[in-house]
Design an enzyme around this catalytic site. Structure first.
Site, short mmCIF file in Angstrom:
data_model
loop_
_atom_site.label_atom_id
_atom_site.label_comp_id
_atom_site.label_asym_id
_atom_site.label_seq_id
_atom_site.Cartn_x
_atom_site.Cartn_y
_atom_site.Cartn_z
N HIS A 158 -54.77 -9.91 -22.33
CA HIS A 158 -54.52 -8.87 -21.24
C HIS A 158 -55.21 -7.68 -21.46
O HIS A 158 -55.82 -7.01 -20.81
CB HIS A 158 -53.00 -8.46 -20.96
CG HIS A 158 -52.49 -7.35 -20.16
ND1 HIS A 158 -51.92 -7.82 -19.03
CD2 HIS A 158 -52.61 -6.11 -20.45
CE1 HIS A 158 -51.75 -6.51 -18.71
NE2 HIS A 158 -52.15 -5.72 -19.19
N GLU A 159 -55.30 -7.28 -22.75
CA GLU A 159 -55.56 -5.94 -23.23
C GLU A 159 -57.29 -6.17 -23.23
O GLU A 159 -58.14 -5.17 -23.19
CB GLU A 159 -55.17 -5.38 -24.36
CG GLU A 159 -53.61 -5.27 -24.43
CD GLU A 159 -53.27 -4.47 -23.52
OE1 GLU A 159 -53.86 -3.44 -22.88
OE2 GLU A 159 -51.82 -4.38 -23.01
N HIS B 25 -58.57 -5.16 -19.98
CA HIS B 25 -58.75 -3.62 -19.94
C HIS B 25 -59.94 -3.34 -20.55
O HIS B 25 -60.92 -2.34 -20.12
CB HIS B 25 -57.56 -2.97 -20.53
CG HIS B 25 -56.32 -2.79 -19.52
ND1 HIS B 25 -56.25 -2.21 -18.44
CD2 HIS B 25 -55.01 -3.37 -19.95
CE1 HIS B 25 -54.96 -2.35 -17.98
NE2 HIS B 25 -54.41 -3.13 -18.83
N GLU C 119 -55.54 -2.19 -14.23
CA GLU C 119 -54.42 -3.10 -14.63
C GLU C 119 -54.92 -4.56 -13.59
O GLU C 119 -54.73 -5.83 -14.15
CB GLU C 119 -53.13 -2.93 -13.69
CG GLU C 119 -51.91 -3.82 -14.22
CD GLU C 119 -51.40 -3.80 -15.76
OE1 GLU C 119 -52.05 -2.85 -16.38
OE2 GLU C 119 -50.89 -4.51 -16.04
#
Lengths: 502, 502
Positions: free
Chosen positions: B262-263, B266, B301
């Site tokens: 997830h990160e 980003h 996101e």
């Protein structure tokens, strides 16, 4: 407007300078390699913002009330010293052009990259233009600071207020006269067993050992941390966050465990500045624009040297702690005892590299650099003359031939960081450490503590005599209060004679 | 004065905002615990300095020339968007009082401490006064920002420009209608083997696996790093230094490896903003005072969700990478295969905790929070009413009884950080991720890449469609260029139906 208003402004300046120090710490410990250029911009802008806040209307307005508020107070009252520190800084920055800060920062970023490449490829010619520009900018800076006397004096004063080329030359002459015969004697002494230092000392266990000892010295890990870096250093972001590093080494390299002791000494100073001074001018170098609680670089170095050399390199330290070290490194130290180990870590051998130097030859490395810088700033020599001058001084003072500039005049980071004028503070620190320690050990409880591994009595004495005062008192005032006199090389020479004259 | 001069000023603002982000990163990963108060001061002062520089005479002077310079350029030219972003920010900060920033920062420092204690001791009453003050300050902030409509709209606009309470309620209604039948179906589905997720997955090996996959996605470790934190996050200090974290877990906790994916998503966004935008208004949120290259929190996101869920939680991902995972964790996974593992990590079960929620129930957690915040900001309920309102909504929407406020309304850090208005961006991100991914996988090379573990084609598509534009285009412009229309929930619902409707 009042002192309270002034503290709001200086508090913000301190915040920004501490922020800049966080950026520096991160750049040396955590930052990915691709970020160097961006980080250079960030540090420059934060320092620029700190100067802008300091020189802004808020500080000027608050100063008027603050000056009225301290009228009639004793000249050494904390509030008086606090306001005077701001006044001195305002006058200093009014004399020095604002854009010089940014030009210094930009040059530093470029020079540092050039230095790294020059050192790695042993090509002084790659660094020479940057050194020339650094010298030129330093001369411009010195002229703006002014003060008369030797132009180098203004730069020395940034790091060690009160010292001058003349005062340093007098000090160096005394030291040289005392060190020379000790060196001659050491040269003819039998060599101790040194092979042990090259055995395997796993880095993580060295760090754990250094942590244990730092904690025993009184360094508070709730307000600090210890990491690995190539060049060990200490840096603080208020007394609540004081970080130290040591070199990652797999053998017994002095900048590893001894580096940890050294930086812990710096850290103890910062962690123990009076809490009431936090974010004030008594814990901020408003001239040098650096968030630091110690009163001068030399005074700071006295604390690192005291814990590294007077405590950590003493026979009594290893009599007490060698069993701990052997428990941590049973393979490397199985056939060693405390005396043999102490002999190995205090062995004297004139070398080429300052950071690896033993206690006896260390100051000779410093004197060489100070003299070179003085001549550069006076314009007596140029950047291109540095390698020859360096090599000649090494031959004369340490009896060593310099095989390459990488092992010679390219070895230190200071010039590529724009730090001209700071080297003398290492020797000042050595002298001051011995002077303080000589007084401290007149207290039998302190000696008893050193023998038994209880460092609280020494910690307490130094906290009262030095640390808690932050920047309230000058180095000379601290020394006078603690030892009854100003800086005096005699205890240092006595210490060296006792340790290396036998 | 010209655009070049404006870039000098905005460059310095970006430097300061990036510096503030370094302070935040450090505070969550490295900072000793004693430093929290000092760090709060430092961050506040750096942000204050950034605002002062932005609102200073230098920017105002440079704007005049910059406005002349962009005359006649197309309205979507990068330079036009750049100058307009500055103009919007100047107008924004002219409307909002300067001291509000510091009051927000001070409240945040106090509220965060209170929240930690309240959550640890399950005592909402300890946090209630801080929540009340946070709501009051947010209402004051919203009033200063203005804009008409629901007062919450102004706060939403800080994170997701263009969205309003009305637009979100319409979106949520559509999503709820699509999700509800899928949830009912999932409730009656047989439970997969979940015991495997509770077996031993050593944290360091989870990190190594996440690093390998992040690198395969295209995340550049020369301009980034991955560390452990309790709450995973991504933060950038220009595209040259983009850092991500994951949770340290010894079992297969979603915020660990999936948190890393997830990160990394980003991080890919930030690392791939056009290099020419570095330190400009096209890589700085000058309204929110945040050094970020993504165009909105929702757009950001969308990238994390896309890599976490559409790539990382897909059956094809585990068909390709399960053998790698089993090689890293041979004991835990000896008796598992890719299908069984995929079933475990996509199992749906309505729970109490947002950060542990599965893909299908996640948005219900968001809707609950957005509705609560809207009512708080409108003054329809007060801080004291939050636990009852929370628990009622959890019962109604997720069918769960909340056993304690710690597991209920005290679970998120956002309110104690003063972040009211941001929750909606998680759902916007989910919707946008699906819409982009649906378009991307029309390209056979991208699908082929996903099947074979070659993420370069998808990386390339997203870089061209989203990342490189930085803040030049709005979220809606990005979507229109990439998918032919604005935000559309249909692909998201289709994705959920395909994955969870079977």
């Amino acid at each position: 407007m009042s002192l309270a208003d002034l503290r709001v402004e200086i508090g913000a300046v301190n915040d920004l300078l501490c922020a800049s120090s966080v950026l520096v710490w991160d750049s040396r410990t955590m930052m990915p390699k691709g970020a160097a250029e961006a980080r250079g911009h960030q540090i420059a802008s934060v320092i620029e913002a700190a100067r802008a806040r300091l020189m802004g209307a808020g500080t000027a307005r608050a100063m008027e009330g603050a000056l009225r508020e301290i009228e009639g107070l004793p000249s050494d009252a904390a509030a008086v010293r606090e306001v005077e520190a701001v006044r001195r800084a305002l006058a200093f920055h009014a004399r020095t052009p604002a854009d010089l800060l940014r030009r210094k920062a930009e040059l530093r970023a470029a020079a540092n990259g050039a230095w790294i490449e020059a050192r790695a490829s042993n090509r002084f010619d790659l660094f020479e233009p940057y050194l020339a520009r650094t010298v030129a900018l330093s001369r411009e800076y010195a002229a703006a600071i002014g003060g008369g006397g030797h132009p180098y004096d203004a730069l020395i004063g940034l790091y060690e207020p009160g010292e001058t080329v003349a005062s340093l030359r007098a000090l160096f002459e005394t030291l040289r006269a005392g060190i020379r015969p000790l060196l001659d004697r050491a040269a003819s002494a039998p060599e101790p067993r040194l092979d042990v230092l090259r055995r395997s000392f796993p880095a993580e266990r060295q760090r754990d050992f250094a942590r244990t000892i730092a904690a025993a010295f009184g360094y508070d890990f709730d307000r600090g941390r210890l990491d690995f870096t190539v060049h060990p250093f200490e840096i603080s972001f208020t007394r609540a966050d004081v970080r130290i590093t040591m070199r990652r080494a797999e053998t017994f390299d002095p900048p590893s465990i001894f580096g940890g002791f050294h930086e812990a000494g710096h850290g103890l100073y910062e962690q123990n500045v009076d809490e009431a001074y936090t974010r004030t001018a008594l814990a901020t170098d408003l001239v040098g624009l650096y968030g630091v609680g110690g009163t001068s670089f030399g005074a700071h170095e006295s604390q690192s040297r005291l814990w590294e050399n007077h405590v950590g390199r003493s026979a009594r330290f290893w009599a007490r702690h060698f069993p701990d070290l052997r428990a941590a490194f049973p393979d490397a130290l199985a056939d060693m005892n405390a005396d043999a180990f102490h002999a190995a870590v205090t062995h004297v051998r004139p070398g080429l590299i300052r950071t690896d130097a033993d206690e006896l030859t260390y100051d000779l490395h410093i004197m060489l650099r100070v003299e070179l810088e003085a001549r550069l700033i006076a314009g007596e020599i140029g950047a291109r003359d540095v390698p020859a001058a360096w090599n000649e001084a090494m031959r004369r003072d340490l009896g060593r031939e310099v095989p390459s500039d990488a092992m010679g005049c390219l070895q230190d980071i200071h010039w590529s960081s724009g730090m001209i004028g700071s080297f003398c503070t290492y020797t000042i620190g050595n002298v001051m450490a011995a002077q303080l320690f000589e007084t401290a050990v007149r207290d039998a409880r302190i000696v008893q503590g050193l023998d038994s591994g209880d460092y609280a009595p020494l910690n307490h004495w130094l906290r009262e005599a030095v640390w808690r005062h932050g920047r309230r008192f000058t180095r000379e005032e601290i020394l006078a209060q603690a030892t009854g006199r100003g800086l005096d090389p005699a205890p240092y020479l006595a210490h060296l004679a006792a340790r290396y004259g036998a």
